[in-house]
Motif scaffolding. Structure first.
Motif, PDB file in Angstrom:
ATOM      1  N   LEU A  22       0.828  -1.208   0.000  1.00  0.00           N
ATOM      2  CA  LEU A  22       0.000   0.000   0.000  1.00  0.00           C
ATOM      3  C   LEU A  22       0.863   1.259   0.000  1.00  0.00           C
ATOM      4  N   CYS A  23       1.904   1.280   0.813  1.00  0.00           N
ATOM      5  CA  CYS A  23       2.792   2.450   0.862  1.00  0.00           C
ATOM      6  C   CYS A  23       3.492   2.669  -0.478  1.00  0.00           C
ATOM      7  N   LEU A  24       3.959   1.595  -1.086  1.00  0.00           N
ATOM      8  CA  LEU A  24       4.637   1.730  -2.376  1.00  0.00           C
ATOM      9  C   LEU A  24       3.695   2.213  -3.472  1.00  0.00           C
ATOM     10  N   ILE A  25       2.477   1.692  -3.485  1.00  0.00           N
ATOM     11  CA  ILE A  25       1.499   2.130  -4.486  1.00  0.00           C
ATOM     12  C   ILE A  25       1.164   3.606  -4.297  1.00  0.00           C
ATOM     13  N   MET A  26       0.960   4.017  -3.078  1.00  0.00           N
ATOM     14  CA  MET A  26       0.600   5.416  -2.819  1.00  0.00           C
ATOM     15  C   MET A  26       1.760   6.357  -3.137  1.00  0.00           C
ATOM     16  N   ARG A  27       2.975   5.948  -2.861  1.00  0.00           N
ATOM     17  CA  ARG A  27       4.124   6.778  -3.250  1.00  0.00           C
ATOM     18  C   ARG A  27       4.230   6.886  -4.769  1.00  0.00           C
ATOM     19  N   PHE A  28       3.967   5.790  -5.460  1.00  0.00           N
ATOM     20  CA  PHE A  28       3.977   5.799  -6.922  1.00  0.00           C
ATOM     21  C   PHE A  28       2.902   6.746  -7.447  1.00  0.00           C
ATOM     22  N   TRP A  29       1.685   6.658  -6.887  1.00  0.00           N
ATOM     23  CA  TRP A  29       0.606   7.542  -7.322  1.00  0.00           C
ATOM     24  C   TRP A  29       0.910   8.995  -7.005  1.00  0.00           C
ATOM     25  N   ALA A  30       1.605   9.259  -5.897  1.00  0.00           N
ATOM     26  CA  ALA A  30       1.934  10.635  -5.540  1.00  0.00           C
ATOM     27  C   ALA A  30       2.882  11.266  -6.553  1.00  0.00           C
ATOM     28  N   VAL A  31       3.682  10.466  -7.220  1.00  0.00           N
ATOM     29  CA  VAL A  31       4.614  10.982  -8.227  1.00  0.00           C
ATOM     30  C   VAL A  31       3.980  10.966  -9.620  1.00  0.00           C
ATOM     31  N   VAL A  32       3.346   9.867  -9.970  1.00  0.00           N
ATOM     32  CA  VAL A  32       2.829   9.688 -11.325  1.00  0.00           C
ATOM     33  C   VAL A  32       1.565  10.516 -11.567  1.00  0.00           C
ATOM     34  N   GLY A  33       0.717  10.671 -10.562  1.00  0.00           N
ATOM     35  CA  GLY A  33      -0.528  11.417 -10.730  1.00  0.00           C
ATOM     36  C   GLY A  33      -0.311  12.847 -11.225  1.00  0.00           C
ATOM     37  N   PRO A  34       0.506  13.645 -10.544  1.00  0.00           N
ATOM     38  CA  PRO A  34       0.764  14.996 -11.051  1.00  0.00           C
ATOM     39  C   PRO A  34       1.452  15.009 -12.416  1.00  0.00           C
ATOM     40  N   PHE A  35       2.288  14.003 -12.694  1.00  0.00           N
ATOM     41  CA  PHE A  35       2.909  13.909 -14.017  1.00  0.00           C
ATOM     42  C   PHE A  35       1.851  13.708 -15.090  1.00  0.00           C
ATOM     43  N   PHE A  36       0.870  12.851 -14.818  1.00  0.00           N
ATOM     44  CA  PHE A  36      -0.231  12.645 -15.770  1.00  0.00           C
ATOM     45  C   PHE A  36      -1.042  13.920 -15.966  1.00  0.00           C
ATOM     46  N   VAL A  37      -1.256  14.665 -14.902  1.00  0.00           N
ATOM     47  CA  VAL A  37      -2.010  15.916 -15.012  1.00  0.00           C
ATOM     48  C   VAL A  37      -1.283  16.901 -15.917  1.00  0.00           C
ATOM     49  N   VAL A  38       0.017  17.046 -15.711  1.00  0.00           N
ATOM     50  CA  VAL A  38       0.808  17.955 -16.545  1.00  0.00           C
ATOM     51  C   VAL A  38       0.817  17.470 -17.990  1.00  0.00           C
ATOM     52  N   LEU A  39       0.980  16.197 -18.193  1.00  0.00           N
ATOM     53  CA  LEU A  39       0.992  15.625 -19.538  1.00  0.00           C
ATOM     54  C   LEU A  39      -0.341  15.862 -20.249  1.00  0.00           C
ATOM     55  N   ALA A  40      -1.449  15.655 -19.539  1.00  0.00           N
ATOM     56  CA  ALA A  40      -2.766  15.871 -20.142  1.00  0.00           C
ATOM     57  C   ALA A  40      -3.011  17.348 -20.420  1.00  0.00           C
ATOM     58  N   ALA A  41      -2.563  18.224 -19.529  1.00  0.00           N
ATOM     59  CA  ALA A  41      -2.755  19.657 -19.741  1.00  0.00           C
ATOM     60  C   ALA A  41      -1.957  20.137 -20.955  1.00  0.00           C
ATOM     61  N   ILE A  42      -0.758  19.644 -21.120  1.00  0.00           N
ATOM     62  CA  ILE A  42       0.054  20.020 -22.284  1.00  0.00           C
ATOM     63  C   ILE A  42      -0.574  19.482 -23.567  1.00  0.00           C
ATOM     64  N   SER A  43      -1.175  18.287 -23.475  1.00  0.00           N
ATOM     65  CA  SER A  43      -1.743  17.674 -24.682  1.00  0.00           C
ATOM     66  C   SER A  43      -2.949  18.440 -25.215  1.00  0.00           C
ATOM     67  N   PHE A  44      -3.580  19.283 -24.393  1.00  0.00           N
ATOM     68  CA  PHE A  44      -4.679  20.105 -24.892  1.00  0.00           C
ATOM     69  C   PHE A  44      -4.190  21.146 -25.900  1.00  0.00           C
ATOM     70  N   PHE A  45      -2.954  21.577 -25.757  1.00  0.00           N
ATOM     71  CA  PHE A  45      -2.424  22.655 -26.590  1.00  0.00           C
ATOM     72  C   PHE A  45      -1.442  22.185 -27.656  1.00  0.00           C
ATOM     73  N   VAL A  46      -0.705  21.112 -27.377  1.00  0.00           N
ATOM     74  CA  VAL A  46       0.337  20.625 -28.282  1.00  0.00           C
ATOM     75  C   VAL A  46       0.107  19.138 -28.528  1.00  0.00           C
ATOM     76  N   ASP A  47       0.320  18.701 -29.758  1.00  0.00           N
ATOM     77  CA  ASP A  47       0.215  17.279 -30.067  1.00  0.00           C
ATOM     78  C   ASP A  47       1.467  16.572 -29.570  1.00  0.00           C
ATOM     79  N   ILE A  48       1.310  15.735 -28.558  1.00  0.00           N
ATOM     80  CA  ILE A  48       2.466  15.040 -27.973  1.00  0.00           C
ATOM     81  C   ILE A  48       2.441  13.549 -28.290  1.00  0.00           C
ATOM     82  N   SER A  49       1.636  13.143 -29.252  1.00  0.00           N
ATOM     83  CA  SER A  49       1.520  11.717 -29.555  1.00  0.00           C
ATOM     84  C   SER A  49       2.831  11.121 -30.072  1.00  0.00           C
TER      85      SER A  49
END
Length: 98
Positions: A22-49
């Motif tokens: 549980l601790c490892l999963i939550m630490r992973f989500w704490a790092v990856v979640g904001p990365f996904f948010v930034v990636l999705a926000a950038i993808s609204f303006f720039v094609d990153i495919s």
């Protein structure tokens, strides 16, 4: 006068392994979640495919604005849950099973 100490039994190995997972999963989500948010926000303006491939739950690539918003929301939920868990542990509300 009764001087007994209330010592609880040590937790089982299964509880310790589950707590570690549980601790490892939550630490992973704490790092990856904001990365996904930034990636999705950038993808609204720039094609990153060509740089990064974003996929949803069934392995379908994210292309429409609705899918990008869902990807952003999932990343935000992951980040909030992971960072919330770490914050609660740091504040002392969630104790280790040891």
């Amino acid at each position: 006068m009764d001087t007994r100490t209330n010592r609880s039994s040590p937790p089982s190995m299964i509880k310790l392994v589950l707590w570690l997972i549980l601790c490892l999963i939550m630490r992973f989500w704490a790092v990856v979640g904001p990365f996904f948010v930034v990636l999705a926000a950038i993808s609204f303006f720039v094609d990153i495919s060509s740089v990064a491939g974003m996929t949803l739950f069934h392995g379908k690539p994210v292309r429409t604005a609705e899918q990008k918003a869902l990807f952003l929301a999932v990343g935000a939920v992951m980040g909030v849950m992971g960072n919330g868990f770490l914050w609660l542990r740091r504040r002392g509300y969630l104790k280790d099973p040891i």
